[in-house]
Design an enzyme around this catalytic site. Sequence first.
Site, mmCIF file in Angstrom:
data_model
loop_
_atom_site.group_PDB
_atom_site.id
_atom_site.type_symbol
_atom_site.label_atom_id
_atom_site.label_comp_id
_atom_site.label_asym_id
_atom_site.label_seq_id
_atom_site.Cartn_x
_atom_site.Cartn_y
_atom_site.Cartn_z
ATOM 1 N N ARG A 77 68.409 -11.800 -3.314
ATOM 2 C CA ARG A 77 69.152 -10.434 -3.313
ATOM 3 C C ARG A 77 69.561 -10.017 -1.710
ATOM 4 O O ARG A 77 70.514 -9.817 -1.203
ATOM 5 C CB ARG A 77 68.883 -9.523 -4.048
ATOM 6 C CG ARG A 77 68.679 -9.796 -5.692
ATOM 7 C CD ARG A 77 69.962 -10.061 -6.070
ATOM 8 N NE ARG A 77 71.002 -8.952 -5.765
ATOM 9 C CZ ARG A 77 71.138 -7.840 -6.197
ATOM 10 N NH1 ARG A 77 70.334 -7.318 -7.354
ATOM 11 N NH2 ARG A 77 72.060 -6.933 -5.849
ATOM 12 N N GLN A 99 74.786 -9.535 -7.005
ATOM 13 C CA GLN A 99 73.625 -10.642 -7.741
ATOM 14 C C GLN A 99 74.171 -12.114 -7.834
ATOM 15 O O GLN A 99 73.354 -12.947 -7.650
ATOM 16 C CB GLN A 99 73.701 -9.916 -9.371
ATOM 17 C CG GLN A 99 72.641 -10.541 -10.096
ATOM 18 C CD GLN A 99 71.325 -10.566 -9.739
ATOM 19 O OE1 GLN A 99 70.718 -9.466 -9.336
ATOM 20 N NE2 GLN A 99 70.394 -11.520 -9.772
ATOM 21 N N ARG A 150 76.875 1.816 -6.054
ATOM 22 C CA ARG A 150 76.464 1.323 -7.447
ATOM 23 C C ARG A 150 76.630 2.642 -8.467
ATOM 24 O O ARG A 150 76.189 3.795 -7.999
ATOM 25 C CB ARG A 150 74.859 1.079 -7.614
ATOM 26 C CG ARG A 150 74.343 0.992 -8.860
ATOM 27 C CD ARG A 150 72.845 0.623 -9.047
ATOM 28 N NE ARG A 150 72.870 -0.818 -8.613
ATOM 29 C CZ ARG A 150 71.877 -1.525 -9.184
ATOM 30 N NH1 ARG A 150 70.829 -0.911 -9.976
ATOM 31 N NH2 ARG A 150 71.706 -2.815 -9.042
ATOM 32 N N CYS A 190 68.510 -11.734 -13.653
ATOM 33 C CA CYS A 190 68.868 -10.737 -12.661
ATOM 34 C C CYS A 190 67.686 -9.778 -12.285
ATOM 35 O O CYS A 190 67.534 -9.217 -11.449
ATOM 36 C CB CYS A 190 70.115 -10.048 -12.919
ATOM 37 S SG CYS A 190 70.165 -9.103 -14.166
ATOM 38 N N HIS A 216 78.886 -7.070 -10.968
ATOM 39 C CA HIS A 216 77.655 -7.009 -10.281
ATOM 40 C C HIS A 216 77.817 -8.065 -9.273
ATOM 41 O O HIS A 216 76.954 -9.272 -9.487
ATOM 42 C CB HIS A 216 76.330 -6.984 -11.158
ATOM 43 C CG HIS A 216 75.023 -6.733 -10.313
ATOM 44 N ND1 HIS A 216 75.296 -6.303 -9.148
ATOM 45 C CD2 HIS A 216 73.846 -6.943 -10.735
ATOM 46 C CE1 HIS A 216 73.996 -5.738 -8.908
ATOM 47 N NE2 HIS A 216 72.925 -6.583 -9.673
ATOM 48 N N ASP A 239 70.204 -11.580 -19.458
ATOM 49 C CA ASP A 239 69.944 -10.187 -18.958
ATOM 50 C C ASP A 239 69.532 -9.109 -20.157
ATOM 51 O O ASP A 239 69.807 -9.414 -21.533
ATOM 52 C CB ASP A 239 71.502 -9.699 -18.350
ATOM 53 C CG ASP A 239 71.507 -8.456 -17.549
ATOM 54 O OD1 ASP A 239 70.313 -7.858 -17.358
ATOM 55 O OD2 ASP A 239 72.643 -7.729 -17.464
HETATM 56 N N1 NVA Z 1 73.332 -5.485 -16.916
HETATM 57 C C1 NVA Z 1 72.289 -4.589 -16.226
HETATM 58 C C2 NVA Z 1 72.236 -5.215 -14.825
HETATM 59 C C3 NVA Z 1 70.843 -4.732 -13.943
HETATM 60 C C4 NVA Z 1 70.985 -5.587 -12.732
HETATM 61 C C5 NVA Z 1 72.435 -3.348 -16.205
HETATM 62 O O1 NVA Z 1 73.926 -2.899 -16.028
HETATM 63 O O2 NVA Z 1 71.581 -2.271 -16.570
HETATM 64 N N1 CP Z 2 69.187 -7.197 -10.326
HETATM 65 C C1 CP Z 2 69.264 -5.680 -9.682
HETATM 66 O O1 CP Z 2 70.465 -5.492 -9.524
HETATM 67 O O2 CP Z 2 68.097 -5.269 -9.655
HETATM 68 P P1 CP Z 2 68.215 -3.631 -9.675
HETATM 69 O O3 CP Z 2 68.843 -2.610 -10.620
HETATM 70 O O4 CP Z 2 66.847 -3.273 -9.309
HETATM 71 O O5 CP Z 2 68.876 -3.124 -8.158
#
Ligand code: NVA
Ligand code: CP
Length: 311
Positions: free
Chosen positions: A297, A136, A106, A269, A133, A228
């Site tokens: 998840r 998800q 990540r 999400c 992502h 989101d």
């Molecule tokens: N768009 C958000 C998703 C978090 C799961 C981010 O990248 O912060």
């Molecule tokens: N939805 C999601 O990816 O959550 P986290 O950022 O907590 O992993």
Amino acid sequence: MNLKGRNFITLKDFTPEEIGYLLDLSADLKAKKKKGITGNSLNGKNIALIFEKPSTRTRCSFVVAAVDEGAHPEYLGKDDIQLGHKESVEDTARVLGRVFDGIEFRGFKHKTVEDLAKYAGVPVWNGLTDEYHPTQILADLLTMKEHFGYLKGLRFVYAGDGRNNMANSLMIGMSKMGVHFTILAPECLWPNKELVDLCKDYAKESGSTITLTEDVEAVKDADTIYTDVWCSMGEEDKAAERIALLKPYQVNKELMEKTGKDTTIFMHCLPAVKGNEVTEDVFESAVSVVFDEAENRMHTIKAVMVATLGE
Ligand code: NVA
Ligand code: CP
């Protein structure tokens, strides 16, 4: 279906049949876990979890899923390794690939996860990048399938930042699986044309449609309204600009009512910024399935690891 040895970088690389297989496997693993049955398909495997950005759901899902199936997960936070600073991504990938059997990443640049996959020699799974992502989306598809009983022909509207990792990945997943997909956002936050064109091809194949619009009336007949955060991780400095742009696209009671259906579900999400992209009342309402998504998840990430690495 054999997905052994495959990377999981974006859903572009998977056919609708392969995605369907991962969803069925997730449902099966979920049903077993509810009965107290966990597997041993990852027995003796070691899994690296690289996190440049924070995480609750993704990190915990990888850890619990790995342990459930007999693997050892090792968390490598941004200050634990030298990735891309003192040691190149290519070298880190080759080292971790000698030590571990699978690697989750990540972080920021999508190229980093692509390079890890290129050089590691073991399956690499994308736990979120600036652009995509994909794990998800499996959880979201599973949640919709559980709720409605089917996917093909459902009407899905994503309201908010239409060019972030979630919007991009949802557009890929929904168009591949035959779900009609709408981005409801100001034009300056629409996804890039190249990706839209690619997803239009997927939609043509699956019998669905892609719509980009600024008009909130487009939520009419929606089965799912998804949103989101307005500022993704790393974009915190854009808060004022985004609030000004996206306020009209907040998911609130009025927007939910515009669907004209009382069966429309609300999805997110998470984590959510209540009062921005969604109001507290919609988030807490009976049509909100956000915690089903969060639970899913784990089951879907388990399916990805079992399918690509399991015995
Ligand atoms: N768009 C958000 C998703 C978090 C799961 C981010 O990248 O912060
Ligand atoms: N939805 C999601 O990816 O959550 P986290 O950022 O907590 O992993």
